[in-house]
Motif scaffolding. Structure first.
Motif, short mmCIF file in Angstrom:
data_model
loop_
_atom_site.label_atom_id
_atom_site.label_comp_id
_atom_site.label_asym_id
_atom_site.label_seq_id
_atom_site.Cartn_x
_atom_site.Cartn_y
_atom_site.Cartn_z
N GLY A 20 79.33 25.78 -66.07
CA GLY A 20 80.25 25.54 -64.96
C GLY A 20 79.91 26.34 -63.72
N ALA A 21 79.32 27.52 -63.91
CA ALA A 21 78.98 28.36 -62.75
C ALA A 21 78.01 27.64 -61.83
CB ALA A 21 78.38 29.67 -63.23
N TYR A 22 77.00 26.96 -62.39
CA TYR A 22 76.04 26.27 -61.53
C TYR A 22 76.70 25.13 -60.78
CZ TYR A 22 72.25 23.59 -59.67
OH TYR A 22 71.46 22.91 -58.79
N VAL A 23 77.52 24.35 -61.47
CA VAL A 23 78.19 23.23 -60.83
C VAL A 23 79.11 23.72 -59.71
CG1 VAL A 23 79.66 21.21 -61.19
CG2 VAL A 23 78.06 21.90 -62.95
N GLY A 24 79.76 24.86 -59.96
CA GLY A 24 80.63 25.42 -58.94
C GLY A 24 79.86 25.83 -57.70
N LEU A 25 78.72 26.47 -57.89
CA LEU A 25 77.89 26.86 -56.76
C LEU A 25 77.33 25.64 -56.04
CD1 LEU A 25 76.00 29.82 -58.46
CD2 LEU A 25 77.70 30.00 -56.64
N GLU A 26 76.89 24.66 -56.79
CA GLU A 26 76.35 23.44 -56.21
C GLU A 26 77.39 22.72 -55.37
OE1 GLU A 26 73.67 20.19 -58.33
OE2 GLU A 26 75.80 19.77 -58.65
N ALA A 27 78.63 22.68 -55.87
CA ALA A 27 79.71 21.99 -55.16
C ALA A 27 80.04 22.64 -53.83
CB ALA A 27 80.96 21.94 -56.04
#
Length: 293
Positions: A97-104
């Motif tokens: 989830g951390a990567y998706v959060g940063l990507e978003a």
């Protein structure tokens, strides 16, 4: 703050500001922990954005630093927002989830990929075939969940405030028929289609280049609209990935990416090459099972 606000980014911003306030007050992490009756590691993890601080934690920390009034209220509000879950939360068992959060929350993404099409550019069929092959331990439900998340992420490219995406693909990515002939041809056509977006730049790093700056592996550089949010490098591996945030690490990967895109063929030539491969794919030149010599 950007429209694409993310709880992950809010944690990072909050932690960085709390660290700045603590240092300005001349107080050590150990002294804060003692007053709050908690461990020093908790304070450290809050400051690095690895732990979500409660509004009460933030209020108490700011009181120790002598920060009151509107500035304190704003940071406490950020703490409340940082506790909100992102849309990817139900799929956290199959995706970091951390990567998706940063990507978003990113305003721009620069990526180099050696083996597969990046998730933001995949078709559903390609994504499904790639995940099944890469993760044979996944159940059909887990594969389907990850595919749904991956397709959901792609809205970042077409929303009102789209992310700027610059991708360099090793020629191996467009030469290996993931999912079979029809799936791969459709994936190549999708790359040509997405590359027409004004916020997407796509290049191919050809085999003929030989050794190059990116041979150590795949990576993504995420940049953010807020001055207080430094870039993040995500280096992917079989067990998930590694986030790099130190200044020297960021400089190294920016240097590498600049060398890779300089070695790659120009975007317009890359798209023409991909379009040609969709009609005359490399894997058709050597039928499966044929000898190499």
């Amino acid at each position: 703050m950007s429209e694409r606000r993310s709880p992950t980014i809010r944690r990072r911003r909050l932690g960085a500001e709390l660290r700045r306030q603590r240092e300005a007050a001349g107080i050590t992490i150990e002294a804060v922990a003692e007053q709050l009756e908690c461990s020093a590691s908790k304070i450290s993890r809050i400051e690095t954005g690895h732990t979500t601080a409660t509004p009460r934690d933030v209020r108490d920390m700011l009181r120790i630093y002598g920060v009151v009034g509107a500035e304190s209220d704003e940071l406490v509000q950020i703490a409340r927002e940082a506790r909100q879950k992102g849309w990817w939360h139900p799929y956290s068992t199959v995706l970091v989830g951390a990567y998706v959060g940063l990507e978003a929350a990113a305003s721009s993404i620069r990526a180099y990929e050696q083996q597969v099409v990046p998730g933001l550019l995949e078709t559903e069929e390609y994504a499904s075939a790639m995940i099944r092959a890469a993760r044979p331990d996944f159940t059909p439900d887990q594969v389907a969940q990850r595919v749904r998340v991956r397709l959901g992420r792609q809205s970042l490219l077409t929303q009102d405030d789209p992310v700027d995406l610059w991708v360099v693909l090793d020629e191996a990515v467009v030469s290996r028929p993931v999912g079979g002939d029809e799936v791969m041809r459709n994936q190549l056509r999708r790359l040509v289609e997405v590359a027409e977006l004004p916020n997407v730049t796509l290049q191919i790093l050809p085999f003929e280049v030989g050794a190059h700056a990116g041979m150590d592996g795949t990576f993504t550089i995420l940049s953010f609209p807020e001055p207080g949010d430094p870039d993040v490098v995500y280096a992917e591996n079989a067990t998930g990935g590694l986030f790099l945030e130190k200044s020297d690490e960021l400089q190294k990967y920016s240097f590498i990416f600049d060398h890779i895109r300089a070695a790659a063929i120009r975007p317009e030539e890359s798209i023409a090459h991909i379009a040609k491969l969709a009609e005359e794919p490399l894997w058709k030149w050597r039928p499966r099972g044929s000898p190499w010599t």
